[in-house]
Design a protein around this motif. Structure first.
Motif, short mmCIF file in Angstrom:
data_model
loop_
_atom_site.label_atom_id
_atom_site.label_comp_id
_atom_site.label_asym_id
_atom_site.label_seq_id
_atom_site.Cartn_x
_atom_site.Cartn_y
_atom_site.Cartn_z
N UNK A 45 -11.49 41.03 -13.04
CA UNK A 45 -12.85 42.09 -12.57
C UNK A 45 -13.00 43.42 -11.97
N UNK A 46 -14.26 43.78 -12.41
CA UNK A 46 -13.81 45.36 -11.42
C UNK A 46 -14.23 45.30 -10.19
N UNK A 75 -17.90 41.92 -14.34
CA UNK A 75 -18.71 42.92 -13.84
C UNK A 75 -20.04 42.46 -13.98
N UNK A 76 -20.47 42.98 -12.49
CA UNK A 76 -22.10 42.63 -12.14
C UNK A 76 -22.53 42.49 -10.50
N UNK A 77 -21.29 42.04 -9.98
CA UNK A 77 -21.73 41.56 -8.51
C UNK A 77 -20.76 43.37 -8.08
N UNK A 84 -22.24 41.45 -2.07
CA UNK A 84 -23.98 41.97 -1.39
C UNK A 84 -25.33 41.89 -2.40
N UNK A 85 -24.68 41.60 -3.60
CA UNK A 85 -25.40 41.87 -4.48
C UNK A 85 -25.20 41.55 -6.33
N UNK A 86 -26.21 41.79 -6.69
CA UNK A 86 -25.78 41.36 -8.74
C UNK A 86 -26.53 42.33 -9.08
N UNK A 87 -25.74 43.07 -9.95
CA UNK A 87 -26.98 43.98 -10.87
C UNK A 87 -26.42 43.35 -12.45
N UNK A 135 -26.40 33.13 -5.20
CA UNK A 135 -26.03 33.97 -6.25
C UNK A 135 -25.48 32.72 -7.84
N UNK A 136 -25.20 31.65 -7.66
CA UNK A 136 -24.77 30.83 -8.90
C UNK A 136 -26.46 30.05 -9.30
#
Length: 332
Positions: A56-57, A85-87, A96-99, A329-330
């Motif tokens: 993962x990135x 990706x995304x975290x 800290x967040x998701x995009x 985030x789940x």
């Protein structure tokens, strides 16, 4: 150690070994790492047919992808490279967040391609669902990347049934990566059935309960200072780990009766869940890799499987699988 190569499974258009290799611990999270051994482990995995390499990135803030890229150099045609990706992870925590907005999707893909040193990503996952952006936008952008030849297949992680259906209506979802093991079985209620209805392969991460199901972890003090199990996972706290040891002890005892290791027995249980299940146990060491790969060749009877499940009843597990922040985030 068997010399037979792993049988294969399908993830969309991809042919992969029946078991993959999780590469998270090769860059951080589980204490000190040795790059030469990690690279040797990845290359040994390819030799054994464990062709699905998962990174993962955010692993090592990009270092994980760079390591995988170095390991597959000269062997690219044998590897199925999966990354996520995304975290959003600005610091040392797990995120800290998701995009999932389209701009971020495209930017993340280009960055991962550069770090991996490849011209395409075989399986590109959204690590967690962005609740502020419709999954339709995220998957639409991923579909554009597939049309451009930058990725081959689309995957989601920790997505619930409704999200899977919405995403699959935009573009075919090839795989769902989600936690699934003897002590994390919540996806069996609705998620597994939805995936099978839609033809989505299941890729369980942490199939050994982050090492716990091997029976080797007896106390939090065994874990290195930088090991994230010490601060991010409730099941490993000083209160919960001692109570969970009964589960590991029963599994170790049963494994001894069957003349296998507890880790092999836990993985074999997952392999018996169906031909659409491709576990990705993580390890940094060739010896553990070879032990894990052998699990794919074990044949368990119905009585064996029942005994395994009786040894580790999910309602006897103490602690949630992630801390409170991470569980937000789940998507279920």
């Amino acid at each position: 150690m068997t010399l037979t190569r792993l049988p294969t499974r399908r993830i969309g258009s991809l042919t992969v070994g029946a078991q993959g290799l999780g590469c998270l611990g090769m860059s951080e999270f589980y204490g000190a790492t040795v790059e030469t051994e990690s690279i040797a482990t990845i290359r040994r995995a390819l030799d054994l047919g464990a062709t699905l390499l998962d990174t993962a990135d955010v692993y090592g803030h990009g270092a994980g992808e760079e390591l995988v890229g170095r390991a597959v150099a000269g062997r690219r045609e044998r590897a199925i490279v999966a990354t996520k990706f995304g975290v959003v992870r600005p610091g040392p925590g797990v995120g800290a967040a998701v995009r999932g907005d389209a701009r971020y999707v495209r930017r993340s893909c280009e960055a991962s391609l550069r770090r991996l040193g490849v011209d395409h990503i075989d399986l590109f996952y959204l690590t967690r669902v962005d609740t502020e952006v419709g999954v339709e936008e995220t998957v639409g952008a991923m579909a554009e990347l597939a049309a451009a030849g930058k990725i081959r297949e689309i995957g989601l992680c920790e997505a619930g049934p409704d999200t899977l259906r919405r995403a699959h209506a935009v573009a075919p979802i090839a795989a769902l990566q989600t936690e699934w093991s003897l002590w994390s079985r919540d996806i069996e209620h609705r998620v597994v059935g939805t995936c099978r209805e839609l033809g989505i392969a299941l890729v369980p991460y942490s199939p050994l309960g982050r090492g716990f199901l091997s029976g080797a972890i007896r106390s939090p003090e065994q874990l290195e200072e930088g090991d994230f199990r010490r601060f991010g996972l409730p099941r490993f706290t000083p209160d919960n780990l001692p109570r969970n040891l009964a589960l590991a002890d029963r599994l170790v005892e049963l494994a001894g009766e069957l003349r296998v290791t507890a880790a092999q027995l836990a993985l074999a249980w997952l392999h018996h869940r169906g031909p659409d299940v491709i576990p990705i146990p993580g390890t940094r060491h060739r010896a553990h890799l070879e032990e894990n790969v052998d699990a794919a060749f074990l044949s368990l009877t119905r009585a064996d499987l029942a005994a395994v499940e009786a040894a580790v009843p999910p309602d006897e597990v103490y602690g949630e699988r992630w801390n409170e922040q991470s569980m937000r985030f789940v998507d279920r």
